[in-house]
Design a protein around this motif. Structure first.
Motif, PDB file in Angstrom:
ATOM      1  N   ILE A 381       0.965  -1.208   0.099  1.00  0.00           N
ATOM      2  CA  ILE A 381      -0.013   0.150   0.004  1.00  0.00           C
ATOM      3  C   ILE A 381       0.849   1.303  -0.039  1.00  0.00           C
ATOM      4  N   ALA A 382       2.050   1.091   0.897  1.00  0.00           N
ATOM      5  CA  ALA A 382       2.906   2.225   0.916  1.00  0.00           C
ATOM      6  C   ALA A 382       3.648   2.574  -0.659  1.00  0.00           C
ATOM      7  N   ALA A 383       4.007   1.521  -1.348  1.00  0.00           N
ATOM      8  CA  ALA A 383       4.505   1.674  -2.656  1.00  0.00           C
ATOM      9  C   ALA A 383       3.393   2.358  -3.415  1.00  0.00           C
ATOM     10  N   TYR A 438       2.223 -10.114  -3.798  1.00  0.00           N
ATOM     11  CA  TYR A 438       1.432  -9.514  -3.217  1.00  0.00           C
ATOM     12  C   TYR A 438       1.161  -8.544  -4.220  1.00  0.00           C
ATOM     13  N   PHE A 439      -0.071  -7.733  -4.510  1.00  0.00           N
ATOM     14  CA  PHE A 439      -0.129  -6.928  -5.379  1.00  0.00           C
ATOM     15  C   PHE A 439      -1.629  -6.043  -5.126  1.00  0.00           C
ATOM     16  N   ALA A 440      -1.453  -4.832  -5.802  1.00  0.00           N
ATOM     17  CA  ALA A 440      -2.626  -3.961  -5.625  1.00  0.00           C
ATOM     18  C   ALA A 440      -2.732  -2.856  -6.698  1.00  0.00           C
ATOM     19  N   TRP A 441      -4.020  -2.418  -6.974  1.00  0.00           N
ATOM     20  CA  TRP A 441      -3.628  -1.313  -8.054  1.00  0.00           C
ATOM     21  C   TRP A 441      -4.357   0.044  -7.496  1.00  0.00           C
ATOM     22  N   GLY A 442      -3.872   0.895  -8.181  1.00  0.00           N
ATOM     23  CA  GLY A 442      -4.303   2.723  -7.947  1.00  0.00           C
ATOM     24  C   GLY A 442      -4.858   3.084  -9.027  1.00  0.00           C
ATOM     25  N   GLY A 443      -5.801   3.941  -8.745  1.00  0.00           N
ATOM     26  CA  GLY A 443      -6.415   4.515 -10.045  1.00  0.00           C
ATOM     27  C   GLY A 443      -5.966   6.226  -9.988  1.00  0.00           C
ATOM     28  N   SER A 449      -7.315  -0.567  -4.972  1.00  0.00           N
ATOM     29  CA  SER A 449      -8.311  -1.928  -4.579  1.00  0.00           C
ATOM     30  C   SER A 449      -7.708  -2.386  -3.295  1.00  0.00           C
ATOM     31  N   ASP A 450      -8.295  -3.589  -3.095  1.00  0.00           N
ATOM     32  CA  ASP A 450      -7.868  -4.516  -1.925  1.00  0.00           C
ATOM     33  C   ASP A 450      -6.540  -5.103  -2.268  1.00  0.00           C
ATOM     34  N   VAL A 488       0.288  -0.223 -10.675  1.00  0.00           N
ATOM     35  CA  VAL A 488       0.126  -1.421  -9.781  1.00  0.00           C
ATOM     36  C   VAL A 488       1.423  -1.577  -8.883  1.00  0.00           C
ATOM     37  N   ALA A 489       1.141  -1.732  -7.680  1.00  0.00           N
ATOM     38  CA  ALA A 489       2.246  -2.054  -6.699  1.00  0.00           C
ATOM     39  C   ALA A 489       2.250  -3.760  -6.482  1.00  0.00           C
TER      40      ALA A 489
END
Length: 509
Positions: A381-383, A438-443, A449-450, A488-489
């Motif tokens: 999430i920090a990334a 692990y991964f999450a995306w940001g807009g 995202s979760d 994407v992190a």
């Protein structure tokens, strides 16, 4: 071979005042008591910070230690609201005054806003006061204008906002019962349900912001200028419609206490003190306004008290509170105690007392232990918020050509993990280990995202281990994205050594 016991240090910032409300200085370790789940804990670390002065007492020292300036990380979260200039000007002037009197070189302050489901970063982390002033001036100008179509303000359509997190609505406590209700009842229920969805998204975004600074050293603060963080989400619509009493079954569906508790727990898990601010003028003097304020004030007060912060209601109260926030940043006692780590996500109640019962003590009331999964999610999430810890070991990531799927598109991602950076343990005639991705995306407009992860185990014959160390593992997945997704992190955790790698991937349009 003896048992290995992992021990964590629980740090507590403690603010002490006398009956007149003045700060109390000069206390020693022996003047305090720490209780965890009702059990007294030995104080392992102790220091007093008083402005730019050195700590009065340091760990194991009989004389004052050398000056040691702690860095501060602050998030200024401002919800979109509409107030006349004579209301907004004192509020934003007080916030700017706080920053000008508190921010030192090396501190990090970010300014974000929330507008109907959209989280926008107006200023990335900086210690530049002119940059912070400009971002606050822009928000102040917007806050003095009536609400307009969110498309014009955020370039994000209302339909997209409502569709952004349908799952949050599904998990928001269930649909409000509607059997036998009139059309007016159904309209109220629909409005309340939309409000609950927005509160879910807002709390999730606030939690993500706090998790993004989990790895920051020093003091961490969130100034939270908001409304509709309510005990009962959507109740305002009933009150405005003259429904001063909400039937029990419908009221139960509006209950937000569990959701708000997650906000307190996230703050305490990441050492963040929250200072909620309720801007003056958002409510009037009618019975409905009284009920609305009574629905929100206790929730914000509970958040502040649970995390060691303070609350303010209206411009005058804000002007009085923010100097106390500045004092909190500079003048406090730092206490710590040791706990045996369980390796699980769990809560422990914490109470700090002074032996002098006439003094008032303010500190966070909970210690949240984190599992390895939660710690890694925090890093990802920090990334995602461009605020990562060190990137860790070598990692190669390839992003393939995106392909359309309806209104969305699919992005293939391939991760190459060098075997040489992983730790494999001997087990008979082979070596065994595991890693998690692990991964999450940001807009582009702040949507997140979760965090998702998957663990892969591996075994390598002992005879092949040296050769294998010159190779790599390949992990492939497909990201379902839309036009708003811009980054994407990604993180990889070695499940044996607990070493990790992080990457932030910018998606091509």
């Amino acid at each position: 071979m003896g048992e290995t016991i992992e021990v964590s240090i629980v740090n507590l910032d403690v603010f002490v005042t006398n009956k007149a409300g003045a700060r109390v200085h000069g206390l020693t370790r022996d003047d305090f008591e720490i209780l965890e789940n009702g059990v007294k804990q030995p104080i392992s670390n102790f220091a007093e910070y008083a402005g730019e002065e050195a700590p009065q007492t340091a760990v194991g020292a009989a004389t004052p230690a050398a000056p040691q300036t702690q860095k501060r990380t602050m998030i200024v979260f401002i919800e979109r609201f509409y107030l006349p200039n004579f209301r907004t000007e004192p509020l934003f002037a007080s916030i700017k005054k706080l920053l000008h009197e508190s921010v030192r070189p090396g501190d990090r302050v970010s300014v974000v806003t929330w507008n109907r489901g959209v989280l926008l970063t107006h200023q990335e982390f900086t210690d530049s006061l002119p940059a912070l002033d400009r971002s606050l001036d822009r928000i102040a100008t917007l806050s003095s204008k009536p609400f307009i179509d969110p498309t014009a303000e955020t370039a994000w359509s209302i339909a997209d906002i409502e569709a952004f997190d349908a799952q949050a609505g599904a998990n928001s406590g269930g649909a409000i019962p509607s059997g036998g209700d009139t059309l007016a009842d159904l309209e109220l229920q629909h409005a309340a349900q939309k409000e609950i969805v927005d509160i879910n998204r807002k709390v999730r975004s606030i939690n993500a912001l706090m998790r993004s600074i989990a790895g920051a050293e020093g003091k961490k603060v969130m100034l939270l200028a908001t409304r509709r963080l309510s005990l009962e989400g959507g109740a305002e619509h009933y009150f405005r419609a003259g429904r001063m009493i909400i039937p029990g079954e419908k009221r139960q569906a509006l209950d937000m206490r569990t959701l708000l508790k997650s906000l307190e727990q996230t703050a305490n898990a990441n050492g963040v003190t929250i200072y909620p601010v309720f801007p003056e003028g958002l409510t009037g003097t009618s019975t409905a306004d009284y009920l609305i304020l009574n629905n929100e004030a206790p929730a914000l007060k509970q958040i502040a008290e649970a995390t060691g912060g303070l609350t303010a209601w209206g411009s005058d109260d804000v002007a009085r509170m923010l100097p106390r926030v500045r004092e909190d940043l500079d003048s406090y006692y730092s206490l710590a105690y040791r706990v045996r780590s369980s390796g699980a996500d769990q809560s422990r109640n914490v109470v700090v007392k002074t032996k002098d019962k006439s003094l008032t003590v303010r500190s966070r009331r909970e210690f949240m232990e984190k599992s390895d999964v939660t710690r890694m999610e925090d890093r990802v999430i920090a990334a995602l918020f461009r605020n990562p810890p060190a990137p860790g070991f070598a990692l190669r990531v390839e992003v393939g050509q995106r392909r359309p799927r309806g209104k969305q598109f699919i992005v293939p991602v391939t991760v190459h993990i060098p075997i040489s950076v992983l730790t494999a343990l001997p087990s008979g005639n082979q070596y065994a280990g595991a890693f998690s991705v692990y991964f999450a995306w940001g807009g582009k407009l702040g949507g997140i995202s979760d965090t998702t992860h998957e663990t892969k185990s591996y075994k390598i014959p002992a005879a092949d281990i040296e050769k294998a160390r010159g190779s790599h593992f390949t992990y492939e997945f497909e990201l379902t994205a839309d036009q708003r997704t811009e980054r994407v992190a990604l993180g990889v955790l070695d499940e044996v050594s607990k070493e990790y790698a992080l990457r932030l991937i910018q998606l091509k349009r």
